[in-house]
Motif scaffolding. Structure first.
Motif, PDB file in Angstrom:
ATOM      1  N   VAL A  28     -14.271  -4.921   1.542  1.00 55.14           N
ATOM      2  CA  VAL A  28     -14.545  -5.471   0.257  1.00 55.14           C
ATOM      3  C   VAL A  28     -13.570  -6.565  -0.120  1.00 55.14           C
ATOM      4  O   VAL A  28     -11.848  -6.457   0.208  1.00 55.14           O
ATOM      5  CB  VAL A  28     -14.297  -4.895  -0.608  1.00 55.14           C
ATOM      6  CG1 VAL A  28     -15.428  -4.134  -1.632  1.00 55.14           C
ATOM      7  CG2 VAL A  28     -13.402  -4.023  -1.452  1.00 55.14           C
ATOM      8  N   SER A  29     -13.708  -8.012  -0.154  1.00 56.04           N
ATOM      9  CA  SER A  29     -12.333  -8.871  -0.995  1.00 56.04           C
ATOM     10  C   SER A  29     -12.602  -8.551  -2.690  1.00 56.04           C
ATOM     11  O   SER A  29     -13.288  -8.970  -3.491  1.00 56.04           O
ATOM     12  CB  SER A  29     -12.905 -10.400  -0.978  1.00 56.04           C
ATOM     13  OG  SER A  29     -12.215 -11.158  -1.034  1.00 56.04           O
ATOM     14  N   VAL A  30     -10.747  -8.923  -3.115  1.00 59.68           N
ATOM     15  CA  VAL A  30     -10.848  -8.710  -4.659  1.00 59.68           C
ATOM     16  C   VAL A  30     -10.295  -9.591  -5.182  1.00 59.68           C
ATOM     17  O   VAL A  30      -9.261 -10.306  -4.197  1.00 59.68           O
ATOM     18  CB  VAL A  30     -10.069  -7.521  -5.124  1.00 59.68           C
ATOM     19  CG1 VAL A  30     -10.039  -7.348  -6.076  1.00 59.68           C
ATOM     20  CG2 VAL A  30     -10.824  -6.621  -4.366  1.00 59.68           C
ATOM     21  N   SER A  31     -10.553 -10.474  -6.368  1.00 64.03           N
ATOM     22  CA  SER A  31      -9.889 -11.854  -6.879  1.00 64.03           C
ATOM     23  C   SER A  31      -8.616 -10.645  -7.293  1.00 64.03           C
ATOM     24  O   SER A  31      -9.346  -9.244  -8.863  1.00 64.03           O
ATOM     25  CB  SER A  31     -10.888 -11.762  -7.669  1.00 64.03           C
ATOM     26  OG  SER A  31     -11.854 -13.035  -7.445  1.00 64.03           O
ATOM     27  N   VAL A  32      -7.338 -10.535  -7.510  1.00 68.52           N
ATOM     28  CA  VAL A  32      -6.843 -10.027  -7.923  1.00 68.52           C
ATOM     29  C   VAL A  32      -6.474 -10.422  -9.579  1.00 68.52           C
ATOM     30  O   VAL A  32      -5.939 -11.938  -9.427  1.00 68.52           O
ATOM     31  CB  VAL A  32      -5.071  -9.538  -6.966  1.00 68.52           C
ATOM     32  CG1 VAL A  32      -3.892  -8.922  -7.451  1.00 68.52           C
ATOM     33  CG2 VAL A  32      -5.498  -9.472  -5.689  1.00 68.52           C
ATOM     34  N   ARG A  33      -5.845  -9.754 -10.199  1.00 66.45           N
ATOM     35  CA  ARG A  33      -5.615 -10.277 -11.737  1.00 66.45           C
ATOM     36  C   ARG A  33      -4.669  -9.714 -12.051  1.00 66.45           C
ATOM     37  O   ARG A  33      -3.439 -10.218 -12.790  1.00 66.45           O
ATOM     38  CB  ARG A  33      -6.848  -9.743 -12.503  1.00 66.45           C
ATOM     39  CG  ARG A  33      -8.153 -10.013 -12.353  1.00 66.45           C
ATOM     40  CD  ARG A  33      -8.231 -11.612 -12.731  1.00 66.45           C
ATOM     41  NE  ARG A  33      -8.116 -11.857 -14.183  1.00 66.45           N
ATOM     42  CZ  ARG A  33      -9.211 -11.529 -14.843  1.00 66.45           C
ATOM     43  NH1 ARG A  33     -10.235 -10.719 -15.324  1.00 66.45           N
ATOM     44  NH2 ARG A  33      -8.622 -11.450 -16.762  1.00 66.45           N
ATOM     45  N   ALA A  34      -3.543  -8.761 -11.364  1.00 63.80           N
ATOM     46  CA  ALA A  34      -2.274  -7.613 -11.904  1.00 63.80           C
ATOM     47  C   ALA A  34      -2.183  -7.554 -11.210  1.00 63.80           C
ATOM     48  O   ALA A  34      -2.753  -6.443  -9.870  1.00 63.80           O
ATOM     49  CB  ALA A  34      -2.380  -7.214 -13.330  1.00 63.80           C
ATOM     50  N   CYS A  35      -0.768  -7.074 -10.205  1.00 62.59           N
ATOM     51  CA  CYS A  35       0.712  -6.516  -9.667  1.00 62.59           C
ATOM     52  C   CYS A  35       1.012  -5.751  -9.867  1.00 62.59           C
ATOM     53  O   CYS A  35       1.648  -5.955 -11.148  1.00 62.59           O
ATOM     54  CB  CYS A  35       0.732  -6.995  -8.242  1.00 62.59           C
ATOM     55  SG  CYS A  35      -0.684  -8.681  -7.673  1.00 62.59           S
ATOM     56  N   GLY A  36       1.107  -4.138  -9.047  1.00 59.67           N
ATOM     57  CA  GLY A  36       2.266  -3.717  -9.577  1.00 59.67           C
ATOM     58  C   GLY A  36       3.941  -3.500  -8.849  1.00 59.67           C
ATOM     59  O   GLY A  36       3.579  -3.892  -8.084  1.00 59.67           O
ATOM     60  N   LEU A  37       4.678  -4.042  -9.476  1.00 60.10           N
ATOM     61  CA  LEU A  37       5.916  -3.736  -8.838  1.00 60.10           C
ATOM     62  C   LEU A  37       7.309  -2.398  -8.927  1.00 60.10           C
ATOM     63  O   LEU A  37       6.601  -1.561  -9.985  1.00 60.10           O
ATOM     64  CB  LEU A  37       7.070  -4.932  -9.670  1.00 60.10           C
ATOM     65  CG  LEU A  37       8.965  -4.787  -8.654  1.00 60.10           C
ATOM     66  CD1 LEU A  37       8.357  -5.590  -7.429  1.00 60.10           C
ATOM     67  CD2 LEU A  37       9.466  -5.695 -10.139  1.00 60.10           C
ATOM     68  N   GLY A  60       3.746  -5.177  -1.772  1.00 61.54           N
ATOM     69  CA  GLY A  60       3.061  -5.050  -3.003  1.00 61.54           C
ATOM     70  C   GLY A  60       1.505  -4.183  -2.097  1.00 61.54           C
ATOM     71  O   GLY A  60       1.053  -4.298  -0.987  1.00 61.54           O
ATOM     72  N   MET A  61       1.596  -2.460  -3.329  1.00 61.93           N
ATOM     73  CA  MET A  61       1.171  -1.721  -2.634  1.00 61.93           C
ATOM     74  C   MET A  61      -0.107  -1.132  -3.002  1.00 61.93           C
ATOM     75  O   MET A  61      -0.871  -0.224  -2.803  1.00 61.93           O
ATOM     76  CB  MET A  61       2.276  -0.612  -2.542  1.00 61.93           C
ATOM     77  CG  MET A  61       3.163  -0.838  -1.660  1.00 61.93           C
ATOM     78  SD  MET A  61       5.002   1.026  -2.279  1.00 61.93           S
ATOM     79  CE  MET A  61       6.101  -0.126  -0.976  1.00 61.93           C
ATOM     80  N   GLU A  62      -0.074  -2.134  -4.569  1.00 60.75           N
ATOM     81  CA  GLU A  62      -0.881  -1.419  -5.479  1.00 60.75           C
ATOM     82  C   GLU A  62      -1.337  -2.812  -6.138  1.00 60.75           C
ATOM     83  O   GLU A  62      -0.692  -3.983  -6.356  1.00 60.75           O
ATOM     84  CB  GLU A  62      -0.875  -0.832  -6.980  1.00 60.75           C
ATOM     85  CG  GLU A  62       0.595  -1.231  -7.339  1.00 60.75           C
ATOM     86  CD  GLU A  62       0.816   0.292  -8.142  1.00 60.75           C
ATOM     87  OE1 GLU A  62       0.404   1.381  -8.480  1.00 60.75           O
ATOM     88  OE2 GLU A  62       2.309   0.125  -8.288  1.00 60.75           O
ATOM     89  N   CYS A  63      -2.599  -2.912  -6.633  1.00 65.96           N
ATOM     90  CA  CYS A  63      -3.168  -4.301  -7.609  1.00 65.96           C
ATOM     91  C   CYS A  63      -4.077  -4.013  -8.285  1.00 65.96           C
ATOM     92  O   CYS A  63      -4.570  -3.169  -7.995  1.00 65.96           O
ATOM     93  CB  CYS A  63      -3.424  -5.912  -6.970  1.00 65.96           C
ATOM     94  SG  CYS A  63      -4.683  -5.637  -5.336  1.00 65.96           S
ATOM     95  N   ALA A  64      -4.447  -4.458  -9.069  1.00 68.93           N
ATOM     96  CA  ALA A  64      -6.617  -4.517  -9.561  1.00 68.93           C
ATOM     97  C   ALA A  64      -7.155  -5.549 -10.172  1.00 68.93           C
ATOM     98  O   ALA A  64      -6.741  -7.006  -9.898  1.00 68.93           O
ATOM     99  CB  ALA A  64      -5.886  -3.722 -11.201  1.00 68.93           C
ATOM    100  N   VAL A  85      -6.540  -1.297  -6.566  1.00 71.92           N
ATOM    101  CA  VAL A  85      -6.279  -0.737  -4.895  1.00 71.92           C
ATOM    102  C   VAL A  85      -5.098  -0.431  -4.466  1.00 71.92           C
ATOM    103  O   VAL A  85      -3.708  -0.928  -4.689  1.00 71.92           O
ATOM    104  CB  VAL A  85      -6.382  -2.460  -4.344  1.00 71.92           C
ATOM    105  CG1 VAL A  85      -6.618  -2.367  -2.467  1.00 71.92           C
ATOM    106  CG2 VAL A  85      -7.323  -3.497  -4.731  1.00 71.92           C
ATOM    107  N   LEU A  86      -4.877   0.555  -4.096  1.00 73.12           N
ATOM    108  CA  LEU A  86      -3.922   0.861  -2.523  1.00 73.12           C
ATOM    109  C   LEU A  86      -3.424   0.834  -1.628  1.00 73.12           C
ATOM    110  O   LEU A  86      -4.799   1.073  -0.678  1.00 73.12           O
ATOM    111  CB  LEU A  86      -3.586   2.504  -2.881  1.00 73.12           C
ATOM    112  CG  LEU A  86      -2.533   3.415  -3.041  1.00 73.12           C
ATOM    113  CD1 LEU A  86      -1.769   2.798  -4.246  1.00 73.12           C
ATOM    114  CD2 LEU A  86      -2.797   4.870  -3.112  1.00 73.12           C
ATOM    115  N   ALA A  87      -2.373  -0.322  -1.487  1.00 73.23           N
ATOM    116  CA  ALA A  87      -2.063  -0.021   0.598  1.00 73.23           C
ATOM    117  C   ALA A  87      -0.837   0.070   0.548  1.00 73.23           C
ATOM    118  O   ALA A  87      -0.139  -0.148   0.071  1.00 73.23           O
ATOM    119  CB  ALA A  87      -2.993  -1.444  -0.176  1.00 73.23           C
ATOM    120  N   ARG A  88      -0.885  -0.394   1.903  1.00 72.73           N
ATOM    121  CA  ARG A  88       0.213  -0.258   2.746  1.00 72.73           C
ATOM    122  C   ARG A  88       1.411  -1.167   2.304  1.00 72.73           C
ATOM    123  O   ARG A  88       2.623  -0.969   1.747  1.00 72.73           O
ATOM    124  CB  ARG A  88       0.349   0.282   3.903  1.00 72.73           C
ATOM    125  CG  ARG A  88       1.946   0.700   4.545  1.00 72.73           C
ATOM    126  CD  ARG A  88       2.287   0.654   5.839  1.00 72.73           C
ATOM    127  NE  ARG A  88       0.966   1.579   6.212  1.00 72.73           N
ATOM    128  CZ  ARG A  88       1.157   2.662   7.291  1.00 72.73           C
ATOM    129  NH1 ARG A  88       1.672   1.849   8.168  1.00 72.73           N
ATOM    130  NH2 ARG A  88       0.302   3.100   8.395  1.00 72.73           N
TER     131      ARG A  88
END
Length: 348
Positions: A28-37, A60-64, A85-88
């Motif tokens: 899926v393609s996601v428009s990212v609104r926020a990412c975790g550090l 970046g390992m996580e975003c929403a 979203v969770l990724a390596r």
């Protein structure tokens, strides 16, 4: 996108324009609104994190964000769905394409900032405390860096179990916030020996120690365990002593690395566990079940990600500094565009 151009100081992460692509089958393609550090991102910048591809690379390992397009064969997501979203790696971008299996629907009423603060910290804290730690009523837990992302998550999760006593290390300025969140005994690790402070209150030690520090602190943790106690080591924050890789800190941490044989464990009646979310990416079903439990706890109002601050991509250096100098109470969030004034104050 934020790109790590090489290893070193805060200036190595730069905003760059990238050409977008359509999602491949199953993505899926996601428009990212926020990412975790996360702490691992700080280590990655210094070349100390083994799960990051070589630079130039987008960390970046996580975003929403919101699903904007579906690849072929994706049935369980719709355009417009709000997802975490969770990724390596690779999620600090305005638009990301990820396997649909790496996305999780956001619960009702959750903000994008909260969603970007949930996955890495709360999955880690949950699995450490419950899957390895087997936390039960009337036990005691020592949480290091108790005001950080995992520390905050672990404190909230401890509060879901009856009568758990929490010891938490953090600098003195954070102790009021820790007490409000449920830490019974905040300890200033900068001016006190935390092991001595724990023993003053609990002479036998504690049932569970969460160790994100590594080096000599792992040995201290093991010695603080009661019989049948469990030490879960999940990081090496002691490696981060300045902006760049510090060879002295690495040598010292390596030299002081805790080591124990199976036979010694047998005589001690203690357990040592190691946890690394970065190596869990194949365990899709396991992670999905943990996220389902966390979403359930969020919906019941039992856990709520605490946002420390929100930074636009072009202030990523300041965001990393905030975390690396341990000024944060809660989660540090990155957003692709400048945050609105009111969200800057991060409504907790």
């Amino acid at each position: 996108a934020l790109v790590l151009t090489g290893f070193g100081g805060y200036d190595k992460v730069k905003v760059q324009a990238r050409r977008g692509a359509e999602p491949r089958p199953g993505e899926v393609s996601v428009s990212v609104r926020a990412c975790g550090l996360n702490f691992a991102d700080l280590m990655a910048r210094q070349g100390l994190y083994d799960r990051l591809p070589p630079p130039p690379v987008c960390p970046g390992m996580e975003c929403a964000g919101t699903v904007r397009a579906l690849g072929d064969g994706v049935r369980d997501r719709q355009v417009g769905d709000k997802v975490m979203v969770l990724a390596r790696s690779g999620l600090w971008q305005e638009v990301v394409n990820v396997p649909a299996s790496h996305t999780f629907p956001m619960p009702e009423g959750m903000s994008f900032e909260e969603a970007a603060a949930l996955l890495v910290n709360y999955i880690t804290a949950y699995m450490i405390l419950f899957d390895f730690g087997n936390l039960r009523p009337n036990q005691s837990v020592l949480i290091h860096m108790a005001a950080g992302g995992v520390g905050t998550a672990a404190t909230q999760l401890c509060k879901t179990v009856e009568n758990v006593t929490i010891f938490g290390t953090a600098s003195a300025s954070k102790h009021e916030a820790l007490k409000e969140s449920g830490v019974a005994h905040p300890i200033d690790y900068r001016t006190m020996d935390y092991a001595e402070e724990v023993r003053k209150i609990s002479p036998k030690g504690v049932d569970i120690v969460l160790d994100p520090l590594g080096g000599s602190d792992t040995s201290k943790a093991f010695n603080l365990l009661k019989p049948m106690g469990k030490l879960i080591t999940y990081g090496v924050a002691n490696l981060l002593t300045g902006q760049k890789k510090n060879l002295m800190a690495m040598a010292k941490t390596w030299w002081n690395q805790f080591s124990i044989t199976a036979l010694q464990l047998l005589h001690q009646n203690k357990a040592v566990c190691g946890y690394h979310l970065g190596y869990m990416d194949e365990e899709v079903e396991l992670l999905r079940s943990v996220v389902a439990k966390l979403v359930n706890l969020y919906s019941q109002g039992k856990i709520k990600p605490k946002i420390d601050s929100v930074w636009p991509f072009d202030q990523v250096a300041e965001a990393m500094k905030q975390m690396q100098e341990k000024k944060n109470v809660g989660k540090v969030i990155l957003v692709p565009e400048a945050p609105k004034e009111e969200s800057k104050k991060a409504e907790n």
